[in-house]
Design a protein around this motif. Sequence first.
Motif, PDB file in Angstrom:
ATOM      1  N   ALA A  48       7.651  -5.721   9.871  1.00 24.22           N
ATOM      2  CA  ALA A  48       8.312  -6.976   9.542  1.00 24.22           C
ATOM      3  C   ALA A  48       7.305  -8.097   9.344  1.00 24.22           C
ATOM      4  N   ASP A  49       6.168  -8.009  10.030  1.00 16.81           N
ATOM      5  CA  ASP A  49       5.155  -9.055   9.941  1.00 16.81           C
ATOM      6  C   ASP A  49       3.913  -8.595   9.184  1.00 16.81           C
ATOM      7  N   ALA A  50       4.010  -7.510   8.440  1.00 20.48           N
ATOM      8  CA  ALA A  50       2.843  -6.950   7.766  1.00 20.48           C
ATOM      9  C   ALA A  50       3.181  -6.608   6.327  1.00 20.48           C
ATOM     10  N   PRO A  51       2.156  -6.422   5.493  1.00 20.59           N
ATOM     11  CA  PRO A  51       2.424  -5.996   4.114  1.00 20.59           C
ATOM     12  C   PRO A  51       3.136  -4.654   4.098  1.00 20.59           C
ATOM     13  N   PRO A  52       3.953  -4.388   3.085  1.00 24.30           N
ATOM     14  CA  PRO A  52       4.698  -3.133   3.023  1.00 24.30           C
ATOM     15  C   PRO A  52       3.786  -1.920   2.903  1.00 24.30           C
ATOM     16  N   LEU A  53       4.140  -0.871   3.630  1.00 25.97           N
ATOM     17  CA  LEU A  53       3.427   0.398   3.583  1.00 25.97           C
ATOM     18  C   LEU A  53       4.422   1.495   3.257  1.00 25.97           C
ATOM     19  N   SER A  54       4.075   2.344   2.280  1.00 23.18           N
ATOM     20  CA  SER A  54       4.903   3.501   1.944  1.00 23.18           C
ATOM     21  C   SER A  54       4.046   4.760   2.086  1.00 23.18           C
ATOM     22  N   ILE A  55       4.600   5.772   2.725  1.00 22.32           N
ATOM     23  CA  ILE A  55       3.926   7.063   2.842  1.00 22.32           C
ATOM     24  C   ILE A  55       4.709   8.067   2.016  1.00 22.32           C
ATOM     25  N   VAL A  56       4.052   8.645   1.043  1.00 28.75           N
ATOM     26  CA  VAL A  56       4.690   9.577   0.114  1.00 28.75           C
ATOM     27  C   VAL A  56       4.064  10.949   0.313  1.00 28.75           C
ATOM     28  N   HIS A  57       4.896  11.946   0.587  1.00 29.65           N
ATOM     29  CA  HIS A  57       4.398  13.310   0.730  1.00 29.65           C
ATOM     30  C   HIS A  57       4.545  14.028  -0.611  1.00 29.65           C
ATOM     31  N   GLY A  58       3.425  14.445  -1.149  1.00 28.29           N
ATOM     32  CA  GLY A  58       3.427  15.102  -2.445  1.00 28.29           C
ATOM     33  C   GLY A  58       2.003  15.337  -2.896  1.00 28.29           C
ATOM     34  N   VAL A  87       0.846  -1.186   0.000  1.00 28.00           N
ATOM     35  CA  VAL A  87       0.000   0.000   0.000  1.00 28.00           C
ATOM     36  C   VAL A  87       0.882   1.236   0.000  1.00 28.00           C
ATOM     37  N   THR A  88       0.538   2.201  -0.842  1.00 30.57           N
ATOM     38  CA  THR A  88       1.198   3.501  -0.840  1.00 30.57           C
ATOM     39  C   THR A  88       0.155   4.566  -0.544  1.00 30.57           C
ATOM     40  N   LEU A  89       0.452   5.408   0.422  1.00 30.97           N
ATOM     41  CA  LEU A  89      -0.443   6.492   0.820  1.00 30.97           C
ATOM     42  C   LEU A  89       0.202   7.814   0.420  1.00 30.97           C
ATOM     43  N   ILE A  90      -0.492   8.613  -0.383  1.00 29.11           N
ATOM     44  CA  ILE A  90       0.021   9.896  -0.842  1.00 29.11           C
ATOM     45  C   ILE A  90      -0.709  11.019  -0.111  1.00 29.11           C
ATOM     46  N   GLU A  91       0.045  11.888   0.536  1.00 29.51           N
ATOM     47  CA  GLU A  91      -0.551  13.001   1.281  1.00 29.51           C
ATOM     48  C   GLU A  91       0.262  14.256   1.059  1.00 29.51           C
ATOM     49  N   GLN A  92      -0.417  15.369   0.769  1.00 25.88           N
ATOM     50  CA  GLN A  92       0.308  16.615   0.511  1.00 25.88           C
ATOM     51  C   GLN A  92       0.640  17.376   1.781  1.00 25.88           C
ATOM     52  N   ARG A  93      -0.060  17.109   2.876  1.00 26.84           N
ATOM     53  CA  ARG A  93       0.256  17.766   4.145  1.00 26.84           C
ATOM     54  C   ARG A  93       1.475  17.097   4.788  1.00 26.84           C
ATOM     55  N   PRO A  94       2.160  17.796   5.697  1.00 23.79           N
ATOM     56  CA  PRO A  94       3.311  17.187   6.373  1.00 23.79           C
ATOM     57  C   PRO A  94       2.929  16.002   7.254  1.00 23.79           C
ATOM     58  N   GLU A  95       1.679  16.003   7.765  1.00 27.77           N
ATOM     59  CA  GLU A  95       1.250  14.955   8.678  1.00 27.77           C
ATOM     60  C   GLU A  95       0.111  14.156   8.053  1.00 27.77           C
ATOM     61  N   ILE A  96       0.057  12.880   8.374  1.00 31.06           N
ATOM     62  CA  ILE A  96      -1.057  12.060   7.916  1.00 31.06           C
ATOM     63  C   ILE A  96      -2.116  11.998   9.012  1.00 31.06           C
ATOM     64  N   GLY A  97      -3.313  11.560   8.621  1.00 29.60           N
ATOM     65  CA  GLY A  97      -4.380  11.325   9.585  1.00 29.60           C
ATOM     66  C   GLY A  97      -5.236  12.525   9.902  1.00 29.60           C
ATOM     67  N   ARG A  98      -4.887  13.698   9.390  1.00 31.19           N
ATOM     68  CA  ARG A  98      -5.598  14.908   9.798  1.00 31.19           C
ATOM     69  C   ARG A  98      -6.571  15.393   8.725  1.00 31.19           C
ATOM     70  N   GLY A  99      -6.092  15.530   7.507  1.00 30.68           N
ATOM     71  CA  GLY A  99      -6.965  16.011   6.455  1.00 30.68           C
ATOM     72  C   GLY A  99      -7.592  17.345   6.823  1.00 30.68           C
ATOM     73  N   ILE A 100      -8.795  17.578   6.336  1.00 30.38           N
ATOM     74  CA  ILE A 100      -9.495  18.830   6.610  1.00 30.38           C
ATOM     75  C   ILE A 100     -10.047  18.834   8.031  1.00 30.38           C
ATOM     76  N   ALA A 101     -10.575  17.705   8.460  1.00 34.89           N
ATOM     77  CA  ALA A 101     -11.347  17.677   9.706  1.00 34.89           C
ATOM     78  C   ALA A 101     -10.517  17.770  10.973  1.00 34.89           C
ATOM     79  N   TYR A 102      -9.280  17.252  10.955  1.00 35.35           N
ATOM     80  CA  TYR A 102      -8.539  17.108  12.210  1.00 35.35           C
ATOM     81  C   TYR A 102      -7.191  17.824  12.210  1.00 35.35           C
ATOM     82  N   HIS A 103      -7.000  18.774  11.296  1.00 37.48           N
ATOM     83  CA  HIS A 103      -5.715  19.470  11.253  1.00 37.48           C
ATOM     84  C   HIS A 103      -5.679  20.681  12.173  1.00 37.48           C
ATOM     85  N   THR A 104      -6.823  21.118  12.672  1.00 40.22           N
ATOM     86  CA  THR A 104      -6.864  22.320  13.486  1.00 40.22           C
ATOM     87  C   THR A 104      -6.037  22.176  14.755  1.00 40.22           C
ATOM     88  N   GLY A 105      -5.366  23.258  15.124  1.00 37.34           N
ATOM     89  CA  GLY A 105      -4.611  23.259  16.377  1.00 37.34           C
ATOM     90  C   GLY A 105      -5.354  23.940  17.506  1.00 37.34           C
TER      91      GLY A 105
END
Length: 205
Positions: free
Chosen positions: A118-128, A35-53
């Motif tokens: 090591a025991d899971a399918p490969p995950l790549s996080i790409v910022h872009g 799985v490859t996850l592409i995200e343009q923000r510096p952090e994952i998991g936040r998106g529009i709804a949870y990026h507020t500080g």
Amino acid sequence: MTGSGERHVIIIGGGASGVLLAYQLLHQPVRELRVTLIEQRPEIGRGIAYHTGNPDHLLNVRVANMSALPDQPDHFWRWLLSREVVVPAFPDLYCFVPRRIYGDYIASLLEQQASDQADAPPLSIVHGTCVGISENDADVLVTLEDGRALLGDTVVLATGHDTRASSPGHADPWAPPSAAPISPDATVLILGTDDGRLRPVAAPR
């Protein structure tokens, strides 16, 4: 197929929906998967709804109903308990927590996945930023703004909704009230709310 028997899923958008999909895919009993996850923000998991500080921006659902894992309904609560710094502020399952903390929780799902890789399918996080998708009978090509290209078998769009202002009277809900382009003396009409805690009140006579 992008490899011998292996499937590559590319998820465009690393907000809550993208992260939850990645988490579920990586926990399926399929080893020939990456799985490859592409995200343009510096952090994952936040998106529009949870990026507020802003700590005053709360979830509108109680902790008890916000687990990311359907088979573990108390998962979010147990995660909160593991964070000793925030526990005193959230006394029970029925409290409402800041959106920023929930973004931390969503991101932690893949942080844990990375540590167990090591025991899971490969995950790549790409910022872009994805600027193009092209497909043929065999695969799908995803092109990023910086020129990088990723080849996959399946592409999922998890980009959320457009937050750009659609009219001069639009105010960014995540900005402080002082930044809203609305006069303090202006008449304001509020159309709808998803906050079940609000109650109608009688107008003064």
